[in-house]
Design a protein around this motif. Structure first.
Motif, mmCIF file in Angstrom:
data_model
loop_
_atom_site.group_PDB
_atom_site.id
_atom_site.type_symbol
_atom_site.label_atom_id
_atom_site.label_comp_id
_atom_site.label_asym_id
_atom_site.label_seq_id
_atom_site.Cartn_x
_atom_site.Cartn_y
_atom_site.Cartn_z
ATOM 1 N N LEU A 105 0.834 -1.199 0.000
ATOM 2 C CA LEU A 105 0.000 0.000 0.000
ATOM 3 C C LEU A 105 0.871 1.252 0.000
ATOM 4 C CD1 LEU A 105 -2.848 1.169 0.112
ATOM 5 C CD2 LEU A 105 -2.699 1.071 2.613
ATOM 6 N N ALA A 106 1.969 1.232 0.745
ATOM 7 C CA ALA A 106 2.875 2.386 0.780
ATOM 8 C C ALA A 106 3.482 2.646 -0.600
ATOM 9 C CB ALA A 106 3.975 2.153 1.810
ATOM 10 N N PHE A 107 3.777 1.590 -1.340
ATOM 11 C CA PHE A 107 4.328 1.761 -2.686
ATOM 12 C C PHE A 107 3.298 2.409 -3.605
ATOM 13 C CE2 PHE A 107 5.160 0.203 -7.009
ATOM 14 C CZ PHE A 107 6.462 0.656 -7.173
ATOM 15 N N LEU A 108 2.047 1.987 -3.502
ATOM 16 C CA LEU A 108 0.995 2.604 -4.305
ATOM 17 C C LEU A 108 0.844 4.076 -3.957
ATOM 18 C CD1 LEU A 108 -1.776 -0.147 -4.270
ATOM 19 C CD2 LEU A 108 -0.404 0.568 -6.216
ATOM 20 N N TRP A 109 0.929 4.406 -2.678
ATOM 21 C CA TRP A 109 0.846 5.804 -2.254
ATOM 22 C C TRP A 109 1.985 6.615 -2.847
ATOM 23 C CZ3 TRP A 109 4.418 8.566 0.693
ATOM 24 C CH2 TRP A 109 4.014 9.850 1.068
ATOM 25 N N ALA A 110 3.201 6.047 -2.856
ATOM 26 C CA ALA A 110 4.351 6.753 -3.408
ATOM 27 C C ALA A 110 4.171 7.007 -4.905
ATOM 28 C CB ALA A 110 5.627 5.957 -3.151
ATOM 29 N N GLY A 155 -3.654 5.430 -14.281
ATOM 30 C CA GLY A 155 -4.696 4.917 -15.163
ATOM 31 C C GLY A 155 -6.009 5.649 -14.993
ATOM 32 N N GLY A 156 -5.939 6.925 -14.553
ATOM 33 C CA GLY A 156 -7.156 7.691 -14.339
ATOM 34 C C GLY A 156 -7.807 7.451 -12.990
ATOM 35 N N TRP A 157 -7.215 6.602 -12.152
ATOM 36 C CA TRP A 157 -7.755 6.298 -10.825
ATOM 37 C C TRP A 157 -7.019 7.125 -9.785
ATOM 38 C CZ3 TRP A 157 -10.524 1.357 -9.364
ATOM 39 C CH2 TRP A 157 -11.167 0.785 -10.472
ATOM 40 N N SER A 158 -7.761 7.707 -8.842
ATOM 41 C CA SER A 158 -7.170 8.476 -7.750
ATOM 42 C C SER A 158 -6.607 7.539 -6.685
ATOM 43 C CB SER A 158 -8.211 9.398 -7.131
ATOM 44 O OG SER A 158 -9.224 8.631 -6.478
ATOM 45 N N LEU A 159 -5.873 8.128 -5.737
ATOM 46 C CA LEU A 159 -5.303 7.324 -4.655
ATOM 47 C C LEU A 159 -6.397 6.628 -3.853
ATOM 48 C CD1 LEU A 159 -3.007 6.336 -2.849
ATOM 49 C CD2 LEU A 159 -3.130 8.516 -1.611
ATOM 50 N N ALA A 160 -7.488 7.334 -3.565
ATOM 51 C CA ALA A 160 -8.576 6.728 -2.785
ATOM 52 C C ALA A 160 -9.202 5.557 -3.535
ATOM 53 C CB ALA A 160 -9.635 7.779 -2.457
ATOM 54 N N GLU A 161 -9.384 5.703 -4.835
ATOM 55 C CA GLU A 161 -9.966 4.629 -5.631
ATOM 56 C C GLU A 161 -9.021 3.431 -5.709
ATOM 57 O OE1 GLU A 161 -12.787 7.049 -8.794
ATOM 58 O OE2 GLU A 161 -10.622 6.992 -9.113
ATOM 59 N N ILE A 162 -7.721 3.704 -5.857
ATOM 60 C CA ILE A 162 -6.749 2.611 -5.892
ATOM 61 C C ILE A 162 -6.696 1.910 -4.540
ATOM 62 C CG2 ILE A 162 -4.308 2.049 -6.186
ATOM 63 C CD1 ILE A 162 -4.113 4.335 -8.175
ATOM 64 N N ALA A 163 -6.803 2.699 -3.459
ATOM 65 C CA ALA A 163 -6.820 2.094 -2.124
ATOM 66 C C ALA A 163 -8.044 1.193 -1.955
ATOM 67 C CB ALA A 163 -6.807 3.180 -1.053
ATOM 68 N N PHE A 164 -9.183 1.613 -2.504
ATOM 69 C CA PHE A 164 -10.389 0.779 -2.462
ATOM 70 C C PHE A 164 -10.156 -0.525 -3.222
ATOM 71 C CE2 PHE A 164 -14.564 -0.559 -3.980
ATOM 72 C CZ PHE A 164 -15.344 -0.448 -2.837
ATOM 73 N N LEU A 165 -9.572 -0.409 -4.407
ATOM 74 C CA LEU A 165 -9.238 -1.594 -5.209
ATOM 75 C C LEU A 165 -8.252 -2.481 -4.464
ATOM 76 C CD1 LEU A 165 -8.874 -3.299 -7.821
ATOM 77 C CD2 LEU A 165 -7.316 -1.527 -8.641
ATOM 78 N N TYR A 166 -7.224 -1.866 -3.871
ATOM 79 C CA TYR A 166 -6.207 -2.633 -3.137
ATOM 80 C C TYR A 166 -6.840 -3.334 -1.927
ATOM 81 C CZ TYR A 166 -1.725 -3.654 -0.889
ATOM 82 O OH TYR A 166 -0.644 -4.278 -0.313
ATOM 83 N N VAL A 182 -10.551 -10.691 -9.859
ATOM 84 C CA VAL A 182 -10.394 -10.737 -8.403
ATOM 85 C C VAL A 182 -10.903 -9.452 -7.772
ATOM 86 C CG1 VAL A 182 -8.742 -10.917 -6.514
ATOM 87 C CG2 VAL A 182 -8.456 -12.331 -8.556
ATOM 88 N N ALA A 183 -10.491 -8.293 -8.286
ATOM 89 C CA ALA A 183 -10.885 -7.032 -7.665
ATOM 90 C C ALA A 183 -11.125 -5.910 -8.662
ATOM 91 C CB ALA A 183 -9.816 -6.595 -6.661
ATOM 92 N N THR A 210 1.366 -8.828 -7.507
ATOM 93 C CA THR A 210 2.013 -7.678 -8.128
ATOM 94 C C THR A 210 1.026 -6.790 -8.864
ATOM 95 O OG1 THR A 210 4.075 -8.929 -8.383
ATOM 96 C CG2 THR A 210 3.819 -6.954 -9.729
ATOM 97 N N PHE A 211 0.105 -7.398 -9.610
ATOM 98 C CA PHE A 211 -0.784 -6.628 -10.470
ATOM 99 C C PHE A 211 -2.213 -6.505 -9.941
ATOM 100 C CE2 PHE A 211 2.469 -8.522 -13.272
ATOM 101 C CZ PHE A 211 3.008 -7.362 -13.807
ATOM 102 N N GLY A 212 -2.577 -7.312 -8.947
ATOM 103 C CA GLY A 212 -3.968 -7.331 -8.493
ATOM 104 C C GLY A 212 -4.433 -6.045 -7.846
ATOM 105 N N GLY A 213 -3.511 -5.252 -7.305
ATOM 106 C CA GLY A 213 -3.899 -4.019 -6.634
ATOM 107 C C GLY A 213 -3.827 -2.785 -7.499
ATOM 108 N N TYR A 214 -3.576 -2.943 -8.788
ATOM 109 C CA TYR A 214 -3.456 -1.808 -9.706
ATOM 110 C C TYR A 214 -4.647 -1.763 -10.659
ATOM 111 C CZ TYR A 214 1.467 -1.222 -8.401
ATOM 112 O OH TYR A 214 2.631 -1.005 -7.718
ATOM 113 N N PRO A 215 -5.071 -0.567 -11.068
ATOM 114 C CA PRO A 215 -6.060 -0.467 -12.142
ATOM 115 C C PRO A 215 -5.422 -0.905 -13.450
ATOM 116 C CG PRO A 215 -5.268 1.720 -11.530
ATOM 117 C CD PRO A 215 -4.699 0.762 -10.525
#
Length: 272
Positions: free
Chosen positions: A46-51, A60-71, A220-221, A194-199
């Motif tokens: 999650l910290a890497f996604l935030w960075a 990919g057009g997704w905000s941090l909050a949306e990516i966090a929801f996906l993650y 998956v998500a 590796t890829f499941g938490g990314y849009p």
């Protein structure tokens, strides 16, 4: 005397799993440390996604909050799978050591006994982290917890867990022929993590297709999150497929279980 009725498989699983957890809970210090380890492992992702999103603003057009929801959905689904089935990774070991022979002569199912042989406690940390991240992110993205939305979210989490579980069970079943394919299962697990938490919109078309139809990471998500966040127009699949994504889990897992049953017939004892 008539033979006693066998214990139903679901009850056998609950009995064996309960015994495994009770044995591990005798060591509470170890429990806390392993839970912390699971939380820390998922927290790094999650910290890497935030960075990344802090540097580029969106992904990919997704905000941090949306990516966090996906993650959060991805990690929760992973935890729902791993808490009861983490011992599937031990299949190769049980075959090589001859432990699997004992599973075949006991009244409980072989797969049930394999999954209940031990408990891997860090998976509880995965589940806890996913639920916390998902809850916090849901508030940030304005997720409306209506009964319909909560039902779809619940089905998506269970379906996502079953999609990942289907991949692992299908690959594990070939161990009865190959004796060991842990490296291949590890590769698929790495792809999921590796890829499941990314849009997936952030990746090239070829990668998106591979992560949808070759290794079904999208189911998956990513696809369920797209529906819950009302982003179906930006997905790379038809909207109806995104809405039906939770159904992929039960279908794929049923097929994987049939494959497991078929490959089990080819099991040959190692003689140890």
């Amino acid at each position: 005397m008539p033979a006693a009725n066998p214990v139903p498989r679901h009850r056998a699983y609950l009995i064996l799993a309960g015994a495994a957890y009770r044995s591990q809970l005798q060591y509470r210090g170890n429990l806390l440390l392993t839970l912390a380890g699971g939380v820390a492992y998922q927290g790094v992702g999650l910290a890497f996604l935030w960075a990344v999103t802090s540097r580029f603003g969106e992904l990919g057009g997704w905000s941090l909050a949306e990516i966090a929801f996906l993650y959060g959905m991805r990690v929760t689904a992973h935890g729902l799978l791993m808490v009861p089935t983490s011992q599937l990774h031990s299949l190769d070991l049980t075959i090589r050591t001859g432990e699997f022979d004992r599973y075949l002569v006991r009244p409980a199912g072989a797969l049930t006994q394999l999954l209940c042989r031990q408990v891997h406690l860090p998976t509880l940390g995965d589940l806890a982290t996913g639920l916390v991240v998902l809850t916090v992110a849901a508030r940030q993205v304005g997720f409306e917890p209506t009964p319909t939305a909560l039902l779809h979210l619940s089905l998506a989490l269970v379906g996502g867990a079953l999609v990942e579980g289907a991949c692992q069970l299908a690959l594990a079943s070939f161990s009865f022929r190959m004796l060991s394919n842990l490296a291949l299962r590890g590769l698929v697990d790495d792809i999921m993590n590796t890829f499941g938490g990314y849009p997936l919109k952030a990746f090239p078309d070829t990668a998106r297709l591979a992560l949808t139809y070759l290794v079904p990471v999208a189911f998956v998500a990513y696809l369920p999150a797209g529906v819950l966040l009302d982003r179906t127009e930006g997905l790379h699949v038809a909207p109806w497929l995104a809405y039906a994504a939770p159904l992929a889990g039960p279908v794929l897992y049923a097929a994987a279980y049939l494959l497991w049953r078929g490959q089990l017939r080819h099991y040959a004892s190692s003689g140890t």
